[in-house]
Enzyme design. Sequence first.
Site, PDB file in Angstrom:
ATOM      1  N   SER A 222      15.674  10.265  18.836  1.00 42.93           N
ATOM      2  CA  SER A 222      16.423   9.967  17.587  1.00 42.93           C
ATOM      3  C   SER A 222      17.930   9.760  17.612  1.00 42.93           C
ATOM      4  O   SER A 222      18.502  10.272  18.785  1.00 42.93           O
ATOM      5  CB  SER A 222      15.891  10.586  16.365  1.00 42.93           C
ATOM      6  N   LYS A 223      18.307   9.477  16.493  1.00 46.63           N
ATOM      7  CA  LYS A 223      19.968   9.735  16.347  1.00 46.63           C
ATOM      8  C   LYS A 223      20.489  10.886  16.586  1.00 46.63           C
ATOM      9  O   LYS A 223      21.603  11.103  17.188  1.00 46.63           O
ATOM     10  CB  LYS A 223      20.142   9.310  14.959  1.00 46.63           C
ATOM     11  N   ARG A 224      19.819  12.068  16.611  1.00 49.71           N
ATOM     12  CA  ARG A 224      20.151  13.150  16.893  1.00 49.71           C
ATOM     13  C   ARG A 224      20.573  13.319  18.486  1.00 49.71           C
ATOM     14  O   ARG A 224      21.597  14.165  18.930  1.00 49.71           O
ATOM     15  CB  ARG A 224      19.106  14.301  16.598  1.00 49.71           C
ATOM     16  N   GLY A 226      21.993  10.937  20.052  1.00 53.95           N
ATOM     17  CA  GLY A 226      23.148  10.105  20.546  1.00 53.95           C
ATOM     18  C   GLY A 226      22.967   8.897  20.216  1.00 53.95           C
ATOM     19  O   GLY A 226      22.137   8.377  19.331  1.00 53.95           O
TER      20      GLY A 226
END
Length: 450
Positions: A222-224, A226
């Site tokens: 996920s976005k977490r 990167g």
Amino acid sequence: MTEKNDNVRVRFAPSPTGALHIGGGHTALFNWLWARHNNGRFILRIEDTDLVRSTKEYESTIMSGMVWLGLDWDEGPDIGGSCGPYRQSERLDIYRDYANRLVNDGKAYRDGEAIIFRVEPGQDISFRDIVYGQIDVMSDGLREKDSDKLKDIVIIKSDGMPTYNYAVVIDDHLMRITHVIRGEDHISNTPKQILLYRALGWDVPEFAHLPMILGRDKKKLSKRHGATSIYEYRDMGYMPDSMFNFLALLGWSAGDDREIFTRDEAAEWFELSRVTRKAAVFDFDKLNYINQEHLKALDPEVRLSMVRPFWVEAGLPVEEVEKSRGVKYLEDSLTLMAGRGRTAKEMSEFSDYFVSFEPVKSRWNAEGLDKDKLREFFAAVFASTEWKAPELEAIAREWIGQHEGAKMKDYAMPLRFALTGMKVSPGIFEVAELMGREECRKRLEFYGLL
Ligand code: GLU
């Protein structure tokens, strides 16, 4: 090796509700590999029945993301084909016709404006997934847990739009899809789709679900973790060839330790039967390694075209240098840099001094040097008749040998700093050779070293 089958037809069916993400790019790529491996057809279908969230902009971003990765399709909304239209929003009549047929056959019923498919209990809807193997499901499994009522499947919603599980079956059948290759999150949808195939009297395609992609912490990517959109990788200076190579290795291997390959090689070697069900970990170190290897192997002119935009972005006078010194000078500079820098962007940063002296000045000010000694040394080096790395180095070594206590590094380091402003660079005499006598003179004079 399995037999090749040129009847193979596969599709990538994104919903245009966002950019092309790692997961989507991965699915598209595996479909492309299977199509190309078999000389089959790769179809792009846009699943835009969510009218609120779907946009034409996302549709074109997804397409250009695919183009960037080098995934070309044989049929699609932009190029047409014999099984169009390829946008679900343009196929609403088709969905309605088949839904009416199911109603007439007593297999579906109306509930207001909606049409609902009846799930009969007691049916075995197990299937064999090419990747996940046997998946056993009974239609009773689709019953509501808390009541005896069957969970029938809505196929047309009250707003007249088809649902995913229904439209996908109609389209995969009419588009003559032989292999449905998609993310493992769709395994649970597959039994419902099988029921619909059966009700319509159609053959069921083969299914190959692809493993989930995890971040390094083993949590769903996920976005977490990167960047998640394919374009973010382009903008960081990763090359499409490397991104392709890297994504291909998520859940598949060529069967030995071949890790660096081209699209054509991957297509030749690809086998669906070699896709693993074990979740694949998105490993940035591996991506960097792959990108570095591809950067190293590039033709000089292609390498320049990769790095050039980053120099321009950094405000370096690239065009001026191309005019005054020729494109070859910049190509040669990057050839000398090959293997340094994991991305084109990094390579552009590590090599800015070839394009301009300005960044060098901003990094180094020649403080605290014994300039008298250095001036003697550089005068000797500049007396060389040949401006070639081996000659320059030979003269430098000779001078060091003749001066008690003089060490090469005490002279080579200031030279490196004066030319590049950096602690690390390719062999400094090679850098000097390529920059040329006049440019080197200019830089050393600026620092009072010549
Ligand atoms: N539009 C669906 C998705 O993006 C397609 C799933 C499928 O390939 O069947 O998840």
